[in-house]
Every structure is written in structure tokens, then in C-alpha cells.
Design an enzyme around this catalytic site. Structure first.
Site, short mmCIF file in Angstrom:
data_model
loop_
_atom_site.label_atom_id
_atom_site.label_comp_id
_atom_site.label_asym_id
_atom_site.label_seq_id
_atom_site.Cartn_x
_atom_site.Cartn_y
_atom_site.Cartn_z
N HIS A 153 -9.63 -54.50 15.17
CA HIS A 153 -10.00 -53.10 15.40
C HIS A 153 -10.87 -52.59 14.25
CE1 HIS A 153 -7.30 -52.79 18.89
NE2 HIS A 153 -6.46 -53.53 18.18
N HIS A 179 -4.59 -57.00 11.95
CA HIS A 179 -4.75 -55.70 12.62
C HIS A 179 -4.77 -54.62 11.55
CE1 HIS A 179 -3.37 -57.76 16.27
NE2 HIS A 179 -3.66 -56.68 16.97
N HIS A 201 -9.95 -61.32 20.39
CA HIS A 201 -8.75 -60.49 20.15
C HIS A 201 -8.07 -60.15 21.49
CE1 HIS A 201 -6.65 -57.35 17.51
NE2 HIS A 201 -6.08 -57.27 18.70
N GLU A 205 -6.76 -49.56 13.02
CA GLU A 205 -6.74 -49.19 14.45
C GLU A 205 -6.23 -47.76 14.54
OE1 GLU A 205 -3.95 -51.40 16.82
OE2 GLU A 205 -4.70 -50.60 18.73
N ASP A 249 -7.72 -57.05 24.34
CA ASP A 249 -6.47 -56.71 23.64
C ASP A 249 -5.21 -57.00 24.48
OD1 ASP A 249 -5.14 -55.98 21.37
OD2 ASP A 249 -5.47 -53.83 21.55
N HIS A 299 -3.93 -60.54 23.31
CA HIS A 299 -2.54 -60.95 23.09
C HIS A 299 -2.01 -61.67 24.33
CE1 HIS A 299 -1.88 -58.48 19.40
NE2 HIS A 299 -2.95 -57.86 19.89
ZN LIG Z 1 -4.24 -56.41 19.06
#
Ligand SMILES: [Zn+2]
Length: 414
Positions: free
Chosen positions: A240, A216, A17, A219, A297, A19
Site C-alpha cells: 500500500h 504492509h 499483493h 495503508e 488484495d 492474500h
Molecule cells: Zn494486503
């Protein structure tokens, strides 16, 4: 709470995970800002990093505003997009990552065939389709140069359900040409956004065409968002997922199904998704020997590396090297690689961790009555002795033998 990087957890990690647009080098942003004559809030990489990054807990809007600074410089530029993908792999190689799944929204990097055109760009001729091709090229070149296996996940955005079916089409078109799955990212507190027709249709299509799925959820959103991701969008992993714990029955159900949680500890601290005065969900996951991974992340915005997340959990939450190994093996098993490549990855990890080879990659194989496939304690060194049951015909015959002799303890398969 400042953490100094020290790469103490050495051999080979798996990251699921992260980005792409949250993992760019400040130097590269600066370079393209100058080259394209676009304004940036700083003149040096260090200043820029400080403006873009957070070092104390903030809010989600504050976090999202960070992208406004630099995305206009990268989006719409072919050279920049290919280069950030290439440099991403280099970054991961330096961190000791052996396999990574990196995600991004093709639409947010395009300036054409996207409605609305993002980041106040003037309309150009770079389509989401070409963005995917450029990222694929960058990742492949990086893989070749740095020896890190890199695959990609294409993101739908919660506030743009009109993009989602196009994301599905791109997943289909570039399936296994680095693209391995679909994701749903963005603000999960947008009410009912899991049920927006565009997202539901895209995820239904993903199931139908054998495209892997992550979402997602949980979170900052509630356990209900997680439930919708699982029951309606048929997600195979949860991005998450911390708030799953607010619904104990749901959590137990996901545990039984061996759901994978993509945990991002340092991120959750800085975004305020985790309140430091409470116990972090990952501690419960660890104590329950649940299936989860540690991930960075958006390292650009969190001024971190993957090592930051390992340090934080080791220093503040009592995680051990043994747990890191168990967790990485689970991450490899929960990766979206095809079975033969997953097997190769697992063998590589087991060698690096000095563990016996794993008998099967099949944590997602379904046994009788759709129970999750469990590995017997003989073949999975991380199972506690109380769960010596094996549903998987590809693992061993212990299940039937022990069931017949009454010795089996079906702890997880209820
Ligand atoms: Zn993310």
C-alpha cells in the site's frame, strides 16, 4: 460505484499483493463447511458471497470480522488448503495474470504448533510447516494446469510477534519452493508494532539469509510506519504505502531509491484507507512515474477481480493502457523472482505489449555510492528523455560518455 467486470486490459498482468485467504471461492467455503459439519451464515454461494463481501466503505475492524465467518472452515483442513491454493491459480489464469505472488500467514491456517490456536478451532495436528507444504503443492499443481507462474510470500502478523521467527524459518526452509519472501501483515495501527522484537529479529534474519522482504505499511498507518518498514525492517517493497505522501522528504527518498509500492485501489476504497474526496496516492505515483503495481488484495471480501482495479483507475483516475504497461513492467522488475526468471517474465511481457526487450532487469542493482541503477532512455522506453543517465554497468556506457560530454541529466540520482 458498481463496476462490471470486462477484462478490457488484455495482455498479461503481474500481481504482487494478494492474500490467499482473501481469494477463496465462496463455493469452496460452502463445500468444506458442509463436509466438515461447520456452521456458515448462508446456504448458497451467492448469499455467502454477499455476507462476506463489502460493497461500501467500512472500517478495518469490520473488514477483519469478515474472516471470522469462513476461516474456521478452511483452517486446519489439509484438503481445503491445498484446494484453495490450486483454485487461486485458476482464478488468476482467468484474469489474464501471467505471474503472481500470493501471500498468507501459515499460522492462521494451522491448528497445531501455533499459540494461540486461531479461529476458536480445537487443537489438531496440522502445523504451520505442513500448511506451507500444502500450499506449495496446490500452487505447483495450479501452475502446471493453468500456465500461470505462482510464487508465495509468508506473512508475519503484527499482533503475533511470537510467530515471526518461525515464519522466517519457513521462508528459509521452502526458499524458492514457491516461497520467495517474508511479509508483515495485520493491524499496523498497533502502536510500535514494527519494533516488536520478534518482527525485528525475523526481518534481520531475512536480510542475513537473502530472503526478500515486503511490509504492509502506510495503508491506514502513518508515514512513520513506512519509514520504520524501510529503515528498521529493511523492506524492499511497501504494501500500500499511501500515507508515505504525508512525509514529502521520505517519499522523495523512496522515489530516488526506486521503492516499489504495492497499490490496491479498490481495496483502499472499501477499507476506508483512501477517502474518495481526496486524490488517491496512486495518481501521484502515476504522475511522478514512480514504481508501483496494481493489485486486488482480498478479492473475495471486495467482491472483485484484478480487472476491477484496472477499471477503477482507468475510469476514475485517467490511467492509460501505456501507463498499465509501464506499471506492469515495473512490477515484473520489482518481483521477487531470481534474475534469470525475472528476465524471462520481462521478455514475455515485452512481447505481449509489443515493446522492445528490456536491456536489464536491474532496477535494484546498486551503482556507485548506492545510487539506484537507472536505465538510460535508449534502453528503457519509459524513461523520460530528461533522465538519460545509466548507473548500471550492465545496461550501457551512456552514463560515462554523457557525463564526460556534459549531456547527462541526473534527474533521479541525487
Ligand atoms: Zn494486503
Amino acid at each position: 460505484r458498481k463496476l462490471t467486470p470486462s477484462l478490457f486490459f488484455c495482455p498479461l498482468q503481474v500481481e504482487l499483493h494478494v492474500h490467499l485467504d482473501g481469494a477463496i471461492k465462496p463455493e469452496t467455503i460452502l463445500y468444506f463447511g458442509r463436509k466438515r459439519g461447520l456452521p456458515l451464515p448462508a446456504d448458497t454461494a451467492e448469499e455467502l458471497q454477499n455476507i462476506i463481501s463489502m460493497d461500501k466503505p467500512g472500517s478495518l475492524p469490520g473488514f477483519l470480522a469478515k474472516f471470522e465467518y469462513y476461516m474456521p472452515v478452511i483452517a486446519g483442513c489439509r484438503e481445503a488448503i491445498e484446494r484453495i491454493a490450486y483454485e487461486f491459480v485458476e482464478m488468476k489464469a482467468k484474469e489474464g495474470v501471467v505471474y503472481v505472488e500470493v501471500r498468507y500467514s501459515p499460522h492462521l491456517l494451522a491448528n497445531c504448533d501455533v499459540e494461540p490456536v486461531p479461529w476458536n478451532q480445537t487443537k489438531g495436528d496440522l502445523t504451520p510447516d505442513e500448511v506451507v507444504r500444502l500450499v506449495n503443492q496446490g500452487l505447483r499443481a495450479g501452475e502446471h494446469a493453468f500456465g500461470v507462474k505462482a510464487r508465495s510470500i509468508l506473512c508475519c502478523m503484527r499482533h503475533q510477534p511470537n510467530w515471526s521467527l518461525e515464519v522466517l524459518d519457513l521462508c528459509k526452509k521452502y526458499h524458492q519452493q514457491t516461497v520467495v519472501a517474508i511479509d508483515l501483515a495485520g493491524d499496523e495501527t498497533i502502536k510500535g508494532s514494527s519494533l516488536f522484537l520478534g518482527h525485528m529479529a525475523a526481518y534481520e534474519g531475512a536480510v542475513k539469509h537473502g530472503i526478500h522482504r515486503t511490509v504492509h505499511a502506510g495503508e491506514v498507518g502513518s508515514a512513520e510506519v513506512v519509514r520504520q518498514a524501510v529503515d528498521i525492517l529493511k523492506t524492499e517493497r511497501v504494501g500500500h504505502g499511501y500515507h508515505t505522501l504525508e512525509d514529502e522528504a521520505l517519499y522523495q527518498r523512496l522515489r530516488r531509491g526506486n521503492m516499489h509500492f504495492e497499490v490496491c485501489p479498490w481495496s483502499s476504497y472499501l477499507t476506508g484507507a483512501w477517502k474518495p474526496e481526496t486524490q488517491h496516492a496512486v495518481v501521484r505515483f502515476k504522475n511522478d512515474r514512480a514504481n508501483y503495481s496494481l493489485n486486488s488484495d482480498d478479492p473475495l471480501i471486495f467482491k472483485s477481480t484484478l480487472d476491477t482495479d484496472y477499471q477503477m483507475t482507468k475510469r476514475d483516475m485517467g490511467f492509460t493502457e501505456e501507463e498499465f504497461k509501464r506499471m506492469n513492467i515495473n512490477a515484473a522488475k520489482s518481483s521477487f523472482l531470481p534474475e534469470n526468471e525475472k528476465r524471462e517474465l520481462l521478455d514475455k511481457l515485452c512481447r505481449a505489449y509489443q515493446l522492445p526487450p528490456q536491456a536489464t532487469t536491474g532496477m535494484f542493482l546498486l551503482g556507485p555510492g548506492h545510487h539506484p541503477a537507472l536505465l538510460c532512455s535508449v534502453h528503457d522506453p519509459y524513461k523520460s528523455p530528461s533522465s538519460r543517465a545509466c548507473w548500471s554497468p550492465s545496461c550501457c556506457g551512456l552514463f560515462s560518455e554523457q557525463l564526460l560530454s556534459g549531456k547527462t541529466g541526473l534527474r533521479e540520482a541525487s
